[in-house]
Scaffold this active site. Structure first.
Site, short mmCIF file in Angstrom:
data_model
loop_
_atom_site.label_atom_id
_atom_site.label_comp_id
_atom_site.label_asym_id
_atom_site.label_seq_id
_atom_site.Cartn_x
_atom_site.Cartn_y
_atom_site.Cartn_z
N ARG A 16 0.82 -1.22 0.00
CA ARG A 16 0.00 0.00 0.00
C ARG A 16 0.85 1.26 0.00
O ARG A 16 0.45 2.27 -0.59
CB ARG A 16 -0.93 0.00 1.20
CG ARG A 16 -2.07 -0.96 1.02
CD ARG A 16 -2.99 -0.94 2.20
NE ARG A 16 -4.17 -1.73 1.90
CZ ARG A 16 -4.92 -2.31 2.81
NH1 ARG A 16 -4.63 -2.18 4.09
NH2 ARG A 16 -5.98 -3.00 2.46
N GLY A 33 -13.47 -3.51 0.23
CA GLY A 33 -14.83 -3.03 0.46
C GLY A 33 -15.23 -1.96 -0.54
O GLY A 33 -16.37 -1.93 -1.03
N LYS A 51 -19.18 -16.49 1.41
CA LYS A 51 -20.58 -16.27 1.75
C LYS A 51 -21.42 -15.61 0.67
O LYS A 51 -21.02 -14.59 0.11
CB LYS A 51 -20.65 -15.37 2.98
CG LYS A 51 -20.23 -16.03 4.27
CD LYS A 51 -20.46 -15.02 5.35
CE LYS A 51 -20.22 -15.57 6.72
NZ LYS A 51 -20.25 -14.45 7.67
N GLY A 108 -9.33 -8.67 -1.16
CA GLY A 108 -8.11 -9.18 -0.54
C GLY A 108 -7.71 -10.57 -0.97
O GLY A 108 -6.56 -10.81 -1.35
P1 AMP Z 1 -14.49 -14.00 1.07
O1 AMP Z 1 -13.80 -13.23 2.16
O2 AMP Z 1 -15.96 -14.12 1.24
O3 AMP Z 1 -14.09 -13.55 -0.32
O4 AMP Z 1 -14.00 -15.49 1.24
C1 AMP Z 1 -12.68 -15.89 1.10
C2 AMP Z 1 -12.47 -17.14 1.86
O5 AMP Z 1 -13.38 -18.12 1.39
C3 AMP Z 1 -11.10 -17.71 1.71
O6 AMP Z 1 -10.45 -17.66 2.94
C4 AMP Z 1 -11.33 -19.13 1.25
O7 AMP Z 1 -10.53 -20.08 1.93
C5 AMP Z 1 -12.78 -19.38 1.62
N1 AMP Z 1 -13.40 -20.40 0.77
C6 AMP Z 1 -13.39 -20.47 -0.56
N2 AMP Z 1 -14.01 -21.57 -0.98
C7 AMP Z 1 -14.43 -22.24 0.11
C8 AMP Z 1 -15.12 -23.45 0.32
N3 AMP Z 1 -15.52 -24.22 -0.71
N4 AMP Z 1 -15.39 -23.81 1.58
C9 AMP Z 1 -14.98 -23.05 2.61
N5 AMP Z 1 -14.32 -21.89 2.48
C10 AMP Z 1 -14.05 -21.49 1.24
#
Ligand code: AMP
Length: 397
Positions: free
Chosen positions: A36, A379, A200, A356
């Site tokens: 950054r 974000g 999520k 990220g």
């Molecule tokens: P996000 O912050 O929502 O973009 O999620 C990123 C995180 O989702 C990362 O740390 C990944 O390890 C996790 N992730 C990706 N695919 C899966 C999965 N199939 N099951 C559990 N966690 C996951």
């Protein structure tokens, strides 16, 4: 040429909002990743080379409303000084006589760094009088902190009200971020594929809904895909699932069909008997995962299908990994997508990667320089693609 590059900052004091919210080692307070800081050097150097001086302001971490040693910006002084190859002055309070005097006495070519803005709760509240005090330090205001552009904080948005329109600018980093994001969302060359992954559905629902009006194809991968499979009546074993989002997922698929947007879910998954590096693994159709097993990555058929869509696209947005790429066993899907995005870019597509984890992924696979733009905003980028107006952008435009 942009307004920023056209302007000469000779003999001007530029008050620059930067994003020096860098990770620090918990005990030594040494910077563990200076990306950054490096990202904003071209903006600082342009002003200094013009014969201007620079007052840098930033937040660091999430202090609870007062000074805290671990969040002091003095920890970035040494690295900043090395990177700019000059001495940096420091005001240990961002407000008050000392900061005001140091700003007043600043000579062309000199740099002053202010202490963490968030040591004052007024910063996050967007307090007008706090913003006005900051504004007094500079002749011009430059915002180079895309990472906080979605916040209406004193230093990111409100302070701009105290400068006339010809005295406020986007810095080079901010300019690149905004023009890349606008190119994808508003000057889109079709076909446009959005690749959305991560854990999520609930975090990504707004971006997915907004993209339904823009994208040709939407690829959904990562943990969030299993909520869609469950909503469609599949068996997903122990895979991630947001039970309260099943109807949202169903509705989204219906809306996509109505709007003619093609949603691509991963047909097969790499499954594991536990969430661990030493898990037993296998592959399975994503809608028929055995009990006791969980989908942790996209498997070969899905990788091939997604690659095909990506290689046929002219505009690519990627936010969120396809699997648990932090673990070697479950990184292939994300790696394959990163390679496909790089290949499509080489063939002339415009690609924007943000958030990220997806940025960490392209860095991990050494592909960052093969992407058109790797965003520093998490974000802020999400909110931009959710269709929101970002206060940090609006304040200058
Ligand atoms: P996000 O912050 O929502 O973009 O999620 C990123 C995180 O989702 C990362 O740390 C990944 O390890 C996790 N992730 C990706 N695919 C899966 C999965 N199939 N099951 C559990 N966690 C996951």
């Amino acid at each position: 040429m942009s307004r920023f590059t056209e302007h000469s900052f000779a003999n001007e004091k530029a008050l620059i909002r930067v994003d020096f919210n860098v990770p620090l080692d918990k005990t030594t307070f040494e910077i563990t990743d200076d990306t950054r800081i490096r990202a904003t050097l071209p903006t600082i150097n342009k002003i200094l080379n013009d014969g201007g001086s620079v007052i840098l302001m930033s937040h660091l971490g999430r202090p609870k409303g007062g000074p805290e040693e671990k969040y002091s910006l003095k920890h970035v002084l040494q690295r900043l000084s090395q990177l700019l190859d000059k001495q940096i002055q420091f005001a240990s309070d961002c407000i008050g006589e000392d900061a005001a005097n140091k700003a007043k006495d600043l000579q062309p070519g000199e740099v002053l760094l202010l202490e963490n803005l968030r040591f004052y709760p007024e910063e996050e509240k967007g307090d007008k009088s706090f913003a006005e005090k900051l504004s007094k330090y500079g002749d011009v205001y430059v915002n180079d902190a895309f990472g906080t552009a979605h916040r209406a904080h004193a230093s990111t948005a409100i302070v701009a009200d105290y400068f006339p329109s010809d005295k406020k600018f986007f810095g080079l980093l901010m300019e690149a971020e905004v023009s890349s994001a606008e190119k994808v969302l508003h000057k889109t060359e079709k076909p446009f594929v959005a690749i959305i992954g991560g854990a999520k559905v609930s975090d990504k629902i707004l971006i997915l809904e907004n993209l339904l009006d823009k994208a040709t194809d939407i690829i959904i991968g990562g943990g969030m895909a299993y909520t869609f499979f469950k909503a469609l009546g599949g068996n997903i074993g122990n895979s991630l699932c947001e039970e309260d989002r099943l109807s949202t997922a169903k509705e989204l698929l219906k809306k996509a069909e109505e709007k003619g947007v093609c949603i691509h879910l991963p047909s097969d998954s790499i499954i594991a008997n536990k969430f661990a590096e030493d898990a037993e693994t296998s592959s399975s159709p994503s809608n028929n995962i055995p009990d006791g097993w969980m989908g942790l990555d996209i498997a070969e058929d899905a990788q091939n299908a997604f690659t095909n869509v990506i290689l046929h696209s002219k505009t690519i947005l990627w936010n969120g990994p396809m699997g648990v790429f932090e673990m070697e066993k479950f990184q292939n899907g994300t790696k394959c997508i990163a390679e496909a995005v790089a290949k499509a870019t080489q063939a002339g597509a415009f690609s924007l990667v943000g958030g990220g984890d997806s940025v960490a992924a392209v860095n991990k696979f050494n592909l960052a320089d093969k992407i058109s733009h790797v965003s520093t905003g998490g974000g802020a980028l999400l909110e931009f693609f959710e269709g929101k107006i970002l206060p940090g952008i609006a304040a200058i435009k």
